[in-house]
Design an enzyme around this catalytic site. Structure first.
Site, PDB file in Angstrom:
ATOM      1  N   PRO A   1       1.079  -1.443  -0.060  1.00 52.99           N
ATOM      2  CA  PRO A   1       0.293  -0.127   0.148  1.00 52.99           C
ATOM      3  C   PRO A   1      -0.024   1.428   0.321  1.00 52.99           C
ATOM      4  O   PRO A   1       0.260   1.961  -0.483  1.00 52.99           O
ATOM      5  CB  PRO A   1      -0.387  -0.498   1.424  1.00 52.99           C
ATOM      6  CG  PRO A   1      -0.267  -1.450   2.517  1.00 52.99           C
ATOM      7  CD  PRO A   1       0.855  -2.076   0.707  1.00 52.99           C
TER       8      PRO A   1
ATOM      9  N   GLU B   1       0.958  -8.669   8.460  1.00 47.96           N
ATOM     10  CA  GLU B   1       0.994  -6.758   8.438  1.00 47.96           C
ATOM     11  C   GLU B   1       2.273  -6.072   7.560  1.00 47.96           C
ATOM     12  O   GLU B   1       2.251  -5.406   7.589  1.00 47.96           O
ATOM     13  CB  GLU B   1       1.604  -6.559  10.053  1.00 47.96           C
ATOM     14  CG  GLU B   1       0.352  -6.690  10.930  1.00 47.96           C
ATOM     15  CD  GLU B   1      -0.657  -6.263  10.629  1.00 47.96           C
ATOM     16  OE1 GLU B   1      -0.758  -4.309  10.633  1.00 47.96           O
ATOM     17  OE2 GLU B   1      -1.725  -5.920  10.796  1.00 47.96           O
TER      18      GLU B   1
ATOM     19  N   ARG C   1      -3.414  -6.868 -20.931  1.00 48.88           N
ATOM     20  CA  ARG C   1      -4.011  -6.332 -22.534  1.00 48.88           C
ATOM     21  C   ARG C   1      -3.590  -5.584 -23.599  1.00 48.88           C
ATOM     22  O   ARG C   1      -3.757  -5.256 -24.259  1.00 48.88           O
ATOM     23  CB  ARG C   1      -5.015  -5.302 -21.234  1.00 48.88           C
ATOM     24  CG  ARG C   1      -6.089  -6.000 -20.445  1.00 48.88           C
ATOM     25  CD  ARG C   1      -6.614  -4.873 -20.313  1.00 48.88           C
ATOM     26  NE  ARG C   1      -7.948  -4.460 -21.232  1.00 48.88           N
ATOM     27  CZ  ARG C   1      -8.151  -3.649 -21.573  1.00 48.88           C
ATOM     28  NH1 ARG C   1      -7.058  -2.605 -21.025  1.00 48.88           N
ATOM     29  NH2 ARG C   1      -9.153  -3.057 -22.397  1.00 48.88           N
TER      30      ARG C   1
ATOM     31  N   ASP D   1      -9.549   2.919 -25.118  1.00 49.69           N
ATOM     32  CA  ASP D   1      -9.700   2.828 -23.705  1.00 49.69           C
ATOM     33  C   ASP D   1      -9.550   4.018 -23.139  1.00 49.69           C
ATOM     34  O   ASP D   1      -9.132   4.958 -23.053  1.00 49.69           O
ATOM     35  CB  ASP D   1      -9.128   2.182 -23.174  1.00 49.69           C
ATOM     36  CG  ASP D   1      -8.711   0.122 -23.304  1.00 49.69           C
ATOM     37  OD1 ASP D   1     -10.111   0.059 -23.539  1.00 49.69           O
ATOM     38  OD2 ASP D   1      -8.129  -0.168 -22.864  1.00 49.69           O
TER      39      ASP D   1
HETATM   40  N1  ADE Z   1      -1.218  -5.395  -0.272  1.00 47.75           N
HETATM   41  C1  ADE Z   1      -1.499  -4.774   0.681  1.00 47.75           C
HETATM   42  N2  ADE Z   1      -2.736  -3.336  -0.230  1.00 47.75           N
HETATM   43  C2  ADE Z   1      -1.798  -3.113  -0.928  1.00 47.75           C
HETATM   44  C3  ADE Z   1      -2.344  -2.002  -1.972  1.00 47.75           C
HETATM   45  N3  ADE Z   1      -3.498  -1.081  -2.006  1.00 47.75           N
HETATM   46  N4  ADE Z   1      -2.017  -1.889  -3.000  1.00 47.75           N
HETATM   47  C4  ADE Z   1      -0.733  -3.184  -3.511  1.00 47.75           C
HETATM   48  N5  ADE Z   1      -0.963  -4.267  -2.120  1.00 47.75           N
HETATM   49  C5  ADE Z   1      -0.883  -4.040  -1.398  1.00 47.75           C
END
Ligand code: ADE
Length: 240
Positions: free
Chosen positions: A88, A115, A152, A167
């Site tokens: 994330p 985590e 794609r 697209d």
């Molecule tokens: N792993 C956990 N959340 C994620 C996200 N938003 N993007 C990529 N990998 C992740």
């Protein structure tokens, strides 16, 4: 293109790579996917891959050795390609990045769980990628998203490459609205210009609708788009 995926849950990917457009791309050899379970590199009888965090805190952290040892073996299996960790905290994925990733012959995607990764794993990555500002239970769904979007872009995966070029985001704008038969449904009409054979007129109409939809729905995307003088005039006349 060859894509290696390092994961604790290889079975999650089975259906995604068997069905529909991705399934045919795999069957036709346009995309080759290899799954590697780093559990096999885990410690001891239980093949442990995680441990508690130094300094305390909830949840378990992926230990460096099992994942990095697996990754090093995976790297050696074929010619080099970028190693991408799905997290994330990563660079937000967008269509421009998807196109850049599609230019490589090989990608190595690494999926976390629990985590997160011990920080010393992250130094093995060439890039961290995020698919959005939310937290998933692991990187697998993010990796599927990357594989789908990148595949794609490979000529031959989607029936007609023109459809990819039209697209949303391909030219930095959202797609124009689309219609199919019937021309009138529940009193709602398909715009007359689309029902006539004037191709230049249809192109112009669609482009104007793309500009308008982008300006209204995604001002951030709109302000980053490169507009021509003609685009600006077209928008002016639509808004006046
Ligand atoms: N792993 C956990 N959340 C994620 C996200 N938003 N993007 C990529 N990998 C992740």
């Amino acid at each position: 293109m060859r894509i290696d995926i390092v994961t604790l849950l290889p079975a999650l990917f089975d259906k995604v790579f068997e069905e529909s457009v991705l399934g045919s791309a795999v069957r036709n050899g346009l995309v080759e996917i290899f799954l590697h379970n780093f559990r096999e590199y885990g410690d001891g009888r239980h093949r442990t891959v995680d441990d508690t965090a130094f300094g305390g805190g909830p949840g378990m952290i992926l230990k460096p050795a099992p994942l990095v040892n697996c990754l090093r073996d995976v790297r050696r299996l074929a010619a080099p390609g970028p190693v991408i960790g799905l997290t994330p905290q990563g660079l937000p994925l967008n269509q421009k990045l998807v196109k850049e990733l599609a230019s490589f012959d090989r990608l190595i995607l690494v999926c976390g769980r629990y985590e997160g990764f011990d920080e010393r794993i992250i130094s093995e990555f060439d890039l961290e990628l995020s698919i959005g500002d939310y937290v998933l239970t692991g990187g697998e769904i993010a990796a599927m998203t990357v594989v789908d979007a990148v595949s794609r872009m490979i000529p031959g995966t989607v029936g007609r490459q023109e459809s990819v070029e039209q697209d949303s985001f391909y030219e930095g704008l959202l797609d124009h609205p689309q219609y199919t038969r019937p021309a009138t449904w529940e009193g709602l009409e398909v715009p007359a210009i689309l029902q006539e054979g004037n191709h230049a007129g249809i192109e112009e109409f669609r482009h104007c609708r793309s500009l308008l939809t982008t300006a209204v729905s995604r001002p951030d995307v709109f302000s980053a788009a490169e507009l021509s003088d003609h685009d600006r005039e077209a928008l002016q006349s639509l808004l006046s």
